[in-house]
Motif scaffolding. Structure first.
Motif, PDB file in Angstrom:
ATOM      1  N   TYR A  67       0.821  -1.209   0.000  1.00  0.00           N
ATOM      2  CA  TYR A  67       0.000   0.000   0.000  1.00  0.00           C
ATOM      3  C   TYR A  67       0.854   1.258   0.000  1.00  0.00           C
ATOM      4  CZ  TYR A  67      -3.675  -3.295   1.014  1.00  0.00           C
ATOM      5  OH  TYR A  67      -4.541  -4.344   0.936  1.00  0.00           O
ATOM      6  N   LEU A  68       1.976   1.239   0.696  1.00  0.00           N
ATOM      7  CA  LEU A  68       2.864   2.398   0.703  1.00  0.00           C
ATOM      8  C   LEU A  68       3.414   2.686  -0.687  1.00  0.00           C
ATOM      9  CD1 LEU A  68       4.836   1.863   4.021  1.00  0.00           C
ATOM     10  CD2 LEU A  68       3.054   3.543   3.553  1.00  0.00           C
ATOM     11  N   VAL A  69       3.824   1.649  -1.383  1.00  0.00           N
ATOM     12  CA  VAL A  69       4.337   1.836  -2.737  1.00  0.00           C
ATOM     13  C   VAL A  69       3.219   2.338  -3.655  1.00  0.00           C
ATOM     14  CG1 VAL A  69       5.276   0.625  -4.734  1.00  0.00           C
ATOM     15  CG2 VAL A  69       6.205   0.184  -2.469  1.00  0.00           C
ATOM     16  N   ALA A  70       2.003   1.810  -3.487  1.00  0.00           N
ATOM     17  CA  ALA A  70       0.880   2.261  -4.308  1.00  0.00           C
ATOM     18  C   ALA A  70       0.559   3.729  -4.048  1.00  0.00           C
ATOM     19  CB  ALA A  70      -0.346   1.386  -4.031  1.00  0.00           C
ATOM     20  N   ILE A  71       0.569   4.140  -2.796  1.00  0.00           N
ATOM     21  CA  ILE A  71       0.288   5.537  -2.467  1.00  0.00           C
ATOM     22  C   ILE A  71       1.382   6.449  -3.011  1.00  0.00           C
ATOM     23  CG2 ILE A  71       0.154   7.166  -0.540  1.00  0.00           C
ATOM     24  CD1 ILE A  71      -1.335   4.958   1.006  1.00  0.00           C
ATOM     25  N   GLY A 119      12.285   3.848   4.808  1.00  0.00           N
ATOM     26  CA  GLY A 119      12.385   2.525   4.181  1.00  0.00           C
ATOM     27  C   GLY A 119      11.140   2.105   3.436  1.00  0.00           C
ATOM     28  N   ALA A 120      10.277   3.048   3.103  1.00  0.00           N
ATOM     29  CA  ALA A 120       9.044   2.699   2.398  1.00  0.00           C
ATOM     30  C   ALA A 120       9.319   2.222   0.978  1.00  0.00           C
ATOM     31  CB  ALA A 120       8.097   3.893   2.366  1.00  0.00           C
ATOM     32  N   LEU A 121      10.477   2.534   0.443  1.00  0.00           N
ATOM     33  CA  LEU A 121      10.805   2.144  -0.936  1.00  0.00           C
ATOM     34  C   LEU A 121      11.575   0.825  -1.000  1.00  0.00           C
ATOM     35  CD1 LEU A 121      11.853   5.651  -2.245  1.00  0.00           C
ATOM     36  CD2 LEU A 121       9.633   4.535  -2.458  1.00  0.00           C
ATOM     37  N   GLU A 122      11.946   0.292   0.133  1.00  0.00           N
ATOM     38  CA  GLU A 122      12.662  -0.974   0.174  1.00  0.00           C
ATOM     39  C   GLU A 122      11.689  -2.140   0.016  1.00  0.00           C
ATOM     40  OE1 GLU A 122      15.974  -1.231   0.353  1.00  0.00           O
ATOM     41  OE2 GLU A 122      16.081   0.958   0.360  1.00  0.00           O
ATOM     42  N   TRP A 123      12.077  -3.115  -0.777  1.00  0.00           N
ATOM     43  CA  TRP A 123      11.241  -4.279  -0.994  1.00  0.00           C
ATOM     44  C   TRP A 123      12.099  -5.528  -0.806  1.00  0.00           C
ATOM     45  CZ3 TRP A 123       6.154  -3.802  -1.472  1.00  0.00           C
ATOM     46  CH2 TRP A 123       5.440  -4.947  -1.757  1.00  0.00           C
TER      47      TRP A 123
END
Length: 124
Positions: A67-71, A119-123
């Motif tokens: 959801y963070l990546v989608a937002i 770290g919201a962009l880390e996968w």
């Protein structure tokens, strides 16, 4: 007595719009069945939600990173949508428009840096 003939163009428009929308929906479905492209299989008929196939019960918790990546994608997509009209009308807005857009981009850059730091962009 009320003259209803003034509503005739609206009625014609609605009939044409409904006809075209029905044509755009049902014509490809019919063509795919006639040409043999319609070949359902177990994999094609499986449910697919939120980036991965459903494999457990419906109360299964999703990873919040999705959801963070989608937002973040939506935010930066909207940024691009605001940049195009700004770039076209920059000669009319002048320095005030340029400064306003730089403030807007600065706010987005601060948000991007914050998301990156958290770290919201880390996968994994």
């Amino acid at each position: 007595m009320v003259d209803l003939t003034q509503y005739l163009p609206i009625l014609i428009f609605l009939v044409i719009a409904l006809g075209l929308s029905g044509l755009f929906v049902f014509l490809p479905m019919g063509v795919s069945r006639l040409t043999g492209a319609h070949k359902p299989s177990k994999d094609k008929l499986a449910e697919y939600e939120c980036g991965f196939p459903a494999f457990e019960d419906s109360r299964h918790q999703f990873d919040v990173r999705f959801y963070l990546v989608a937002i973040l994608f939506i935010i930066f997509d909207l940024e691009a949508a605001f940049l195009f009209p700004w770039a076209v009308s920059l000669d009319l807005t002048g320095w005030a428009g340029w400064i306003t857009m730089m403030v807007f981009l600065g706010e987005l850059l601060i948000g991007f840096a914050y998301a990156w730091k958290k770290g919201a962009l880390e996968w994994e």
